[in-house]
Design a protein around this motif. Structure first.
Motif, PDB file in Angstrom:
ATOM      1  N   LYS A  21     -30.638  -8.238 -38.592  1.00 34.74           N
ATOM      2  CA  LYS A  21     -31.607  -7.203 -38.953  1.00 34.74           C
ATOM      3  C   LYS A  21     -32.107  -6.452 -37.724  1.00 34.74           C
ATOM      4  CE  LYS A  21     -33.339  -9.344 -43.215  1.00 34.74           C
ATOM      5  NZ  LYS A  21     -34.527  -9.891 -43.913  1.00 34.74           N
ATOM      6  N   THR A  22     -32.178  -7.131 -36.596  1.00 32.72           N
ATOM      7  CA  THR A  22     -32.666  -6.488 -35.373  1.00 32.72           C
ATOM      8  C   THR A  22     -31.533  -6.041 -34.461  1.00 32.72           C
ATOM      9  OG1 THR A  22     -32.868  -8.667 -34.321  1.00 32.72           O
ATOM     10  CG2 THR A  22     -34.827  -7.769 -35.396  1.00 32.72           C
ATOM     11  N   LYS A  93     -38.805  -6.510 -22.721  1.00 32.38           N
ATOM     12  CA  LYS A  93     -37.793  -7.469 -22.281  1.00 32.38           C
ATOM     13  C   LYS A  93     -36.907  -7.918 -23.431  1.00 32.38           C
ATOM     14  CE  LYS A  93     -40.473  -9.222 -18.355  1.00 32.38           C
ATOM     15  NZ  LYS A  93     -41.078 -10.423 -17.721  1.00 32.38           N
ATOM     16  N   GLU A  94     -37.295  -7.581 -24.660  1.00 35.51           N
ATOM     17  CA  GLU A  94     -36.528  -7.963 -25.833  1.00 35.51           C
ATOM     18  C   GLU A  94     -35.389  -6.985 -26.133  1.00 35.51           C
ATOM     19  OE1 GLU A  94     -37.244 -10.888 -27.149  1.00 35.51           O
ATOM     20  OE2 GLU A  94     -38.852 -11.000 -25.656  1.00 35.51           O
ATOM     21  N   LEU A  95     -35.393  -5.825 -25.501  1.00 37.95           N
ATOM     22  CA  LEU A  95     -34.356  -4.833 -25.765  1.00 37.95           C
ATOM     23  C   LEU A  95     -33.010  -5.303 -25.228  1.00 37.95           C
ATOM     24  CD1 LEU A  95     -36.289  -1.564 -24.838  1.00 37.95           C
ATOM     25  CD2 LEU A  95     -35.724  -2.384 -27.130  1.00 37.95           C
ATOM     26  N   ILE A  96     -31.940  -4.882 -25.898  1.00 33.02           N
ATOM     27  CA  ILE A  96     -30.603  -5.290 -25.437  1.00 33.02           C
ATOM     28  C   ILE A  96     -30.162  -4.469 -24.233  1.00 33.02           C
ATOM     29  CG2 ILE A  96     -29.897  -6.043 -27.742  1.00 33.02           C
ATOM     30  CD1 ILE A  96     -28.218  -3.434 -27.882  1.00 33.02           C
ATOM     31  N   ASP A  97     -30.738  -3.295 -24.063  1.00 32.96           N
ATOM     32  CA  ASP A  97     -30.294  -2.369 -23.030  1.00 32.96           C
ATOM     33  C   ASP A  97     -31.428  -2.071 -22.058  1.00 32.96           C
ATOM     34  OD1 ASP A  97     -28.422  -0.857 -21.801  1.00 32.96           O
ATOM     35  OD2 ASP A  97     -28.541   0.846 -23.162  1.00 32.96           O
TER      36      ASP A  97
END
Length: 267
Positions: A21-22, A93-97
């Motif tokens: 979902k994320t 800090k949770e972002l993939i990029d």
């Protein structure tokens, strides 16, 4: 829709298994041609997707000029009233990029978004509650970063006193809840910080590349630095990047490692 090589399609299989979902394979605008004329931006586009972007950026990491996947983003440098301060955001800090990097405000475009000013308006309102009128948003330039091959329409905005006051309160609330992190620095100090980065005295990897390019364009557009000074800084950055490449762990590396570990464990 932009097509990618069989090798990239193979890499994408590692991402499909991790869809959630994320983390899902959403659509992006892909730049085919881009140019400016009379303060307007003209862009020819096709469609790509998140997984093609992640896989292609990794596959072409040493030669992005050959990468056919070129996402389009919009981003705005935010000045306080009087342009004596710039507001900077730290990416989650949770972002993939580019997790945890310093940057300005914006995001990637999705298919169907053809009005760039409307696109940056919507992102400023969604991400920070800023309601900015079209005439307050000024085009400052076009940028391309060679880490992930992203094109960006750069804008800058000088907030009114009323909007600035409201924005500071929302920023305080977001930081109290640890939802976002904002920094407000004087224009002069921002310039010095940028210059230290280009003079190799500070780690350039603390910045998301488009973020500091956007600020440079904004400073030139608002005549806080001459175009010649900005061009010199950008040239220095290119020279330094050859001697000390931008250190970056591509998200694809993480997913390949996870797939390798799964295979070793017989999953």
């Amino acid at each position: 829709i932009i097509s990618v090589s069989p090798e990239i399609e193979g890499l994408k299989n590692n991402l499909n298994r991790r869809e959630s979902k994320t983390f899902f394979n959403g659509p992006f605008v892909n730049v085919e041609n881009i140019f400016t004329r009379d303060n307007e931006v003209f862009i020819e586009t096709k469609e790509t997707d998140l997984f093609s972007y992640i896989a292609s950026a990794y596959f072409y990491k040493d030669h992005q000029k050959d990468n056919p996947v070129r996402p389009l983003a919009v981003q705005a440098t935010i000045f306080s009233p009087g342009r004596d301060k710039i507001i900077i955001e730290r990416r989650s800090k949770e972002l993939i990029d580019m997790p945890g990097k310093l940057t300005e405000f914006g995001g990637a475009l999705k298919p169907g978004e053809t009005d760039l000013i409307k696109a940056i308006q919507e992102r400023l309102e969604k991400k920070w509650g800023l309601k900015i009128q079209r005439e307050e948003i000024k085009l400052s330039g076009l940028a391309r970063e060679n880490v992930n091959n992203i094109y960006c329409a750069c804008f800058d905005v000088e907030l009114s006193e009323e909007v600035y006051k409201e924005a500071k309160e929302r920023a305080r609330q977001a930081m109290r809840k640890k939802e976002k992190m904002f920094y407000e620095v004087s224009t002069d100090e921002t310039v010095k910080s940028i210059e230290k980065i280009f003079l190799n005295k500070r780690d350039i990897t603390q910045w998301e590349p488009l973020g500091y390019l956007n600020i440079l364009y904004g400073l030139a557009h608002r005549r806080l630095r001459t175009k010649e000074e900005i061009e010199l800084l950008i040239q220095k950055s290119k020279e330094l990047s050859k001697a000390r490449p931008f250190e970056y762990i591509y998200p694809m590396e993480k997913y390949l490692k996870e797939a390798e570990d799964e295979n070793k464990n017989g999953k």
